[in-house]
Design a protein around this motif. Structure first.
Motif, PDB file in Angstrom:
ATOM      1  N   GLY A 146      41.726 -33.495  55.430  1.00 63.41           N
ATOM      2  CA  GLY A 146      40.671 -33.527  54.416  1.00 63.41           C
ATOM      3  C   GLY A 146      41.029 -34.440  53.263  1.00 63.41           C
ATOM      4  N   GLU A 147      42.324 -34.485  52.906  1.00 61.22           N
ATOM      5  CA  GLU A 147      42.750 -35.314  51.799  1.00 61.22           C
ATOM      6  C   GLU A 147      43.130 -36.699  52.341  1.00 61.22           C
ATOM      7  OE1 GLU A 147      45.828 -33.068  50.003  1.00 61.22           O
ATOM      8  OE2 GLU A 147      44.476 -31.660  49.045  1.00 61.22           O
ATOM      9  N   ALA A 148      42.155 -37.334  52.950  1.00 58.81           N
ATOM     10  CA  ALA A 148      42.412 -38.617  53.606  1.00 58.81           C
ATOM     11  C   ALA A 148      42.610 -39.714  52.569  1.00 58.81           C
ATOM     12  CB  ALA A 148      41.238 -38.967  54.518  1.00 58.81           C
ATOM     13  N   SER A 149      43.066 -40.844  53.032  1.00 60.02           N
ATOM     14  CA  SER A 149      43.236 -41.985  52.146  1.00 60.02           C
ATOM     15  C   SER A 149      41.862 -42.526  51.776  1.00 60.02           C
ATOM     16  CB  SER A 149      44.075 -43.055  52.851  1.00 60.02           C
ATOM     17  OG  SER A 149      43.455 -43.434  54.070  1.00 60.02           O
TER      18      SER A 149
ATOM     19  N   LEU B  34      23.743 -44.997  57.708  1.00 60.53           N
ATOM     20  CA  LEU B  34      25.181 -45.175  57.621  1.00 60.53           C
ATOM     21  C   LEU B  34      25.835 -43.794  57.599  1.00 60.53           C
ATOM     22  CD1 LEU B  34      27.744 -46.924  57.080  1.00 60.53           C
ATOM     23  CD2 LEU B  34      27.264 -46.635  54.624  1.00 60.53           C
ATOM     24  N   ALA B  35      26.692 -43.536  58.568  1.00 60.44           N
ATOM     25  CA  ALA B  35      27.434 -42.273  58.611  1.00 60.44           C
ATOM     26  C   ALA B  35      28.793 -42.474  57.955  1.00 60.44           C
ATOM     27  CB  ALA B  35      27.603 -41.805  60.053  1.00 60.44           C
ATOM     28  N   VAL B  36      29.041 -41.751  56.890  1.00 60.92           N
ATOM     29  CA  VAL B  36      30.311 -41.842  56.171  1.00 60.92           C
ATOM     30  C   VAL B  36      31.168 -40.656  56.640  1.00 60.92           C
ATOM     31  CG1 VAL B  36      31.401 -41.997  53.904  1.00 60.92           C
ATOM     32  CG2 VAL B  36      29.081 -42.888  54.249  1.00 60.92           C
ATOM     33  N   GLU B  37      31.895 -40.866  57.717  1.00 57.19           N
ATOM     34  CA  GLU B  37      32.548 -39.760  58.421  1.00 57.19           C
ATOM     35  C   GLU B  37      33.550 -38.961  57.584  1.00 57.19           C
ATOM     36  OE1 GLU B  37      34.122 -41.207  62.049  1.00 57.19           O
ATOM     37  OE2 GLU B  37      32.154 -41.720  62.900  1.00 57.19           O
ATOM     38  N   PRO B  38      34.408 -39.588  56.794  1.00 57.53           N
ATOM     39  CA  PRO B  38      35.381 -38.773  56.041  1.00 57.53           C
ATOM     40  C   PRO B  38      34.718 -37.749  55.125  1.00 57.53           C
ATOM     41  CG  PRO B  38      36.018 -41.074  56.020  1.00 57.53           C
ATOM     42  CD  PRO B  38      34.632 -41.023  56.588  1.00 57.53           C
TER      43      PRO B  38
ATOM     44  N   LEU C 241      36.693 -36.782  48.463  1.00 58.42           N
ATOM     45  CA  LEU C 241      35.945 -37.404  49.560  1.00 58.42           C
ATOM     46  C   LEU C 241      34.466 -37.606  49.231  1.00 58.42           C
ATOM     47  CD1 LEU C 241      37.484 -35.447  52.588  1.00 58.42           C
ATOM     48  CD2 LEU C 241      38.025 -37.745  51.813  1.00 58.42           C
ATOM     49  N   TYR C 242      34.057 -37.202  48.037  1.00 57.68           N
ATOM     50  CA  TYR C 242      32.635 -37.294  47.676  1.00 57.68           C
ATOM     51  C   TYR C 242      32.195 -38.765  47.669  1.00 57.68           C
ATOM     52  CZ  TYR C 242      28.396 -35.277  45.680  1.00 57.68           C
ATOM     53  OH  TYR C 242      27.109 -34.828  45.493  1.00 57.68           O
ATOM     54  N   PRO C 243      31.072 -39.105  48.317  1.00 58.93           N
ATOM     55  CA  PRO C 243      30.661 -40.510  48.431  1.00 58.93           C
ATOM     56  C   PRO C 243      29.963 -41.039  47.170  1.00 58.93           C
ATOM     57  CG  PRO C 243      29.062 -39.113  49.552  1.00 58.93           C
ATOM     58  CD  PRO C 243      30.152 -38.194  49.054  1.00 58.93           C
ATOM     59  N   LEU C 244      30.289 -42.259  46.818  1.00 62.95           N
ATOM     60  CA  LEU C 244      29.653 -42.958  45.694  1.00 62.95           C
ATOM     61  C   LEU C 244      29.039 -44.251  46.227  1.00 62.95           C
ATOM     62  CD1 LEU C 244      32.633 -42.722  43.141  1.00 62.95           C
ATOM     63  CD2 LEU C 244      30.835 -41.017  43.531  1.00 62.95           C
ATOM     64  N   LEU C 245      27.861 -44.615  45.734  1.00 60.73           N
ATOM     65  CA  LEU C 245      27.175 -45.831  46.177  1.00 60.73           C
ATOM     66  C   LEU C 245      27.351 -46.947  45.145  1.00 60.73           C
ATOM     67  CD1 LEU C 245      25.207 -47.161  48.287  1.00 60.73           C
ATOM     68  CD2 LEU C 245      23.368 -46.476  46.721  1.00 60.73           C
ATOM     69  N   PHE C 246      27.913 -48.074  45.587  1.00 58.13           N
ATOM     70  CA  PHE C 246      28.132 -49.246  44.725  1.00 58.13           C
ATOM     71  C   PHE C 246      27.387 -50.440  45.298  1.00 58.13           C
ATOM     72  CE2 PHE C 246      31.742 -46.548  43.969  1.00 58.13           C
ATOM     73  CZ  PHE C 246      32.158 -46.774  42.658  1.00 58.13           C
TER      74      PHE C 246
END
Length: 470
Positions: A337-340, A353-357, A430-435
């Motif tokens: 869960g604590e991936a890079s 777009l699937a953001v798997e992590p 791991l929360y996704p952010l859009l840039f």
């Protein structure tokens, strides 16, 4: 009532066996196990059960152990009982593994008993522990420090792997078993190591119990009653805890979760038991988790405790408080869960777009201003497509990330946004952010969009984005 009749009645009351069962009897050669073998062989035909005598020579006392094996084998043949044995080199095994001698011997002994049970398709393994053994066990646990489960001592029966361990003699006294051997001319051996004070149990038997009996001549019976009472209450508490586990604990792979409010709403005894049950569900190596560790986790769920908190619970488990929830997570799950850091470029022509992590998915729809696309939740956002720098990027948080918050002057740290929204610490990483390609943070889905690329009356092309989380 003679001991055989007493054993048959106990077996019927406790459901020790059923007609057709095969029973492996662990026979050391001492009076207790030899008496048990004799009793079971005597009632085998009446009860329609099959008996197999199993003996382990641990290899500690070479000549004495060899003699014990001969005595057991000869007696089994005399009774017409199948005999199985194994000779181990426990001194070498202990030196190799560095294990405690008694623990190592128990491990190898039980492995052999299970092996014989499997070979003969036996459903029971009978052990010859008696009431005096029970008293010693309870006192040992009192001295070492034990809860209600420890005070219950040894159980009359319990499942282990695919068989049931039974202790038919657990309510019979040593003196009665010795008398039984004399009456039925049963041979037995005396283990010389039973007199060595190297073993704690021997100190209990030879020194502590005799001393305590000066103050209470019925000390052994008192300890046996304590085990009986504690065992019944422990069984009831266990059933209550099992029901609460099913009702309050949310299960997912390698993880258990419970509401802090639900946990602290229980009686303190049930709080401790439920935490122990959760830990046991996640790991088989929880024996060394201390009372202090359990108490630390219990108090972490209180209303006065910090809203976010974590600790190593032991046995490869981490306990994490995240606002109103408590999570117990296997370290293997945390490692994944604590991936890079991750970085995904959005190919808009592919529409999703699937953001798997993170477990999130983003959907992209190009529309014209006339299509009147409007977001209906914080998981949807519209951007003026002409003001974006492509390709768009979805990544997780980096130190120092800030967002130009819509409706506010200036920017705000993403970390502070997570805290304000009570996003669990483990999820923040791991929360996704859009840039966009220029590095501008456009949107934190489900939380807030930025003031960049707002649509207006002059907008011609709109990029509509929808995000779906776990």
């Amino acid at each position: 009532m003679n001991l055989q009749m007493e054993l048959e009645k106990e077996a019927e009351d406790r459901g020790f066996w059923s007609p057709g069962d095969g029973i492996v009897v662990a026979v050391s050669g001492g009076p207790d196990s030899m008496a048990l073998l004799h009793m079971l062989s005597s009632i085998a035909k009446r009860s329609a059960i099959t008996i197999i005598a199993a003996h382990v020579n641990h290899g500690f006392r070479v000549e004495e152990s060899a003699h014990e094996m001969e005595v057991v084998q000869s007696f089994a043949e005399q009774l017409g009982v199948v005999f199985e044995s194994v000779t181990l080199d426990m001194p070498a095994y202990i030196e190799e593994t560095r294990m405690n001698g008694q623990a190592a011997s128990r491990e190898r002994r039980y492995a052999f008993l299970h092996q014989i049970a499997e070979r003969y398709q036996a459903s029971r393994i009978a052990l010859a522990h008696h009431a005096d053994d029970q008293a010693e066990t309870v006192l040992m646990r009192i001295v070492r420090g034990a809860g209600l489960t420890g005070l219950a001592g040894m159980s009359l029966k319990r499942r282990e792997k695919n068989v049931e361990l039974i202790r038919p003699l657990l309510r019979m006294n040593k003196s009665d078993l010795l008398r039984y051997c004399e009456e039925h001319h049963i041979p037995y051996c005396t283990d010389s190591s039973n007199k060595e004070r190297y073993y704690f149990r021997n100190i209990i038997r030879l020194d502590i119990l005799p001393y305590l009996s000066r103050h209470n001549p019925q000390i052994s019976q008192s300890l046996q009653r304590l085990a009986e009472v504690a065992g019944a209450e422990d069984d009831w508490m266990e059933k209550q805890t099992d029901a609460l586990f099913a009702q309050l604990v949310t299960l997912s792979p390698n993880e258990c979760a419970i509401s802090c409010l639900d946990l602290r709403g229980l009686h303190v005894a049930l709080q401790r038991r439920l935490i122990k049950l959760i830990l046991s569900y996640l790991s088989k190596e929880t024996e060394k988790i201390s009372f202090e560790q359990i108490e630390t986790m219990r108090l972490a769920a209180s209303a006065q405790a910090p809203a976010t908190w974590r600790t190593d619970a032991g046995a490869g488990i981490r306990c994490v408080r995240e606002y109103d929830g408590m999570r117990f997570i296997c370290e293997s799950q945390l490692s994944s869960g604590e991936a890079s850091d991750y970085w995904y470029e959005a190919v808009l022509d592919e529409n999703s777009l699937a953001v798997e992590p993170s477990g999130w998915t983003f959907e992209f729809v190009r529309a014209s201003a006339s299509d009147d696309c409007k977001p209906v939740s914080r998981y949807e956002a519209c951007f003026d497509a002409s003001e974006l720098t492509y390709p768009l990027v979805v990544r997780n948080r980096r130190p120092g990330d800030r967002i130009q918050v819509l409706g506010l002057n200036g920017s705000k740290k993403v970390q502070d946004m997570f805290v304000d929204e009570k996003i669990a610490p483990l999820k923040r990483e791991l929360y996704p952010l859009l840039f966009d390609a220029a590095g501008k943070l456009l949107w934190i889905p489900g939380i807030r969009r930025s003031s960049h690329a707002l649509t207006s009356e002059h907008t011609k092309d709109v990029l509509f984005i929808k995000a779906r989380g776990e």
